[in-house]
Design a protein around this motif. Structure first.
Motif: not given
Length: 67
Positions: A15-40
């Motif tokens: 069931d490929k719908s099980e990938y949806i939470p993982v993709v959402i988490e990946l996107v959130v973590l990538m956004v956080i990484c970009v924000l922390v990098f810019r802050w640094l």
């Protein structure tokens, strides 16, 4: 001999719908990484500017003492 290469620990769901939470988490973590990098980067620029001002003040004091 190469039993450590066995890929049985990988799980690919039918069931490929099980990938949806993982993709959402990946996107959130990538956004956080970009924000922390810019802050640094911004913090680093501010710290470099403070260090430059401090260095100029120290050099000026040192030159005043030599006179």
């Amino acid at each position: 001999m190469f039993s450590f290469l066995h890929l049985a620990f990988l799980y690919f769901p039918e069931d490929k719908s099980e990938y949806i939470p993982v993709v959402i988490e990946l996107v959130v973590l990538m956004v956080i990484c970009v924000l922390v990098f810019r802050w640094l980067l911004k913090k680093s620029k501010k710290d470099a500017e403070k260090a430059k001002v401090l260095e100029e003040r120290i050099m000026q004091t040192k030159q005043d003492k030599l006179k």
